[in-house]
Enzyme design. Sequence first.
Site, PDB file in Angstrom:
ATOM      1  CG  HIS A 173      -0.411  -0.236   2.606  1.00 22.69           C
ATOM      2  ND1 HIS A 173       0.528   0.878   3.061  1.00 22.69           N
ATOM      3  CD2 HIS A 173      -0.365  -1.062   3.675  1.00 22.69           C
ATOM      4  CE1 HIS A 173       0.918   0.691   4.409  1.00 22.69           C
ATOM      5  NE2 HIS A 173       0.349  -0.638   4.617  1.00 22.69           N
ATOM      6  CB  CYS A 200       1.875  -3.375   5.101  1.00 21.04           C
ATOM      7  SG  CYS A 200       0.661  -4.319   5.812  1.00 21.04           S
TER       8      CYS A 200
END
Length: 224
Positions: A173, A200
């Site tokens: 992301h 992430c």
Amino acid sequence: MRKKATWILAAILILLTVILVVKTQRQLTGKNTGSAIAKTATSKKTTKQTKKNKKQSQQKSARKVTATKKTSEPNVMRTPIDWQAPSETVAYPNVADYPEMWIKVSIAKQRVYLMNNHQVLYTMYASTGINNRTPRGTYYIQSERGEHFYSASVGEGANYYVSWLYHGLYLFHSVPTDAQGNYLPDVAKNLGIKPSSHGCIHLSVADSKWFYENIRYGTKVVIS
């Protein structure tokens, strides 16, 4: 009698002369033949050695080129790093042209590579998990993706997310945002330099948008 003896002696001398000439010619012929064989052998040996040297030189050059490709980044990388812009100054690859495209993530280099077999198509600046929180291994892009999320438990959100593990727990992301959707410059400035996520994989805003719009479900992801 003397005349006959003279003729016999002359015949013997002629015979000896003929034998001597024939012997000499044979020796010369043998010498020349041996010399020719030696020259041919030497020539073959030289040609073989030349081919061997050429092959070794080509292999050495190939190793040098491979090493250069592995250790150096393309000169199209955007410098200084801009966490809002594409990582390279050239266009993103057309995914349709590379049906076998896969994704390589280097934790050591803080980079994401779009790969076609062993060829790097595009390099993205990235930030992985602090304290090795990003799992290493081989994974595949999952179905979960979206334009924005916010996690109250960690006090951060992000834009343009794509899941690669545990169906929404580990994502690619953008650099993170606050609850109001504002990007966090203090975290974003680490992009491509050092780990800064909760596990992430952070990408620039532009890279994450392209990733979200183009990377197909089921694409292989290798993290090491």
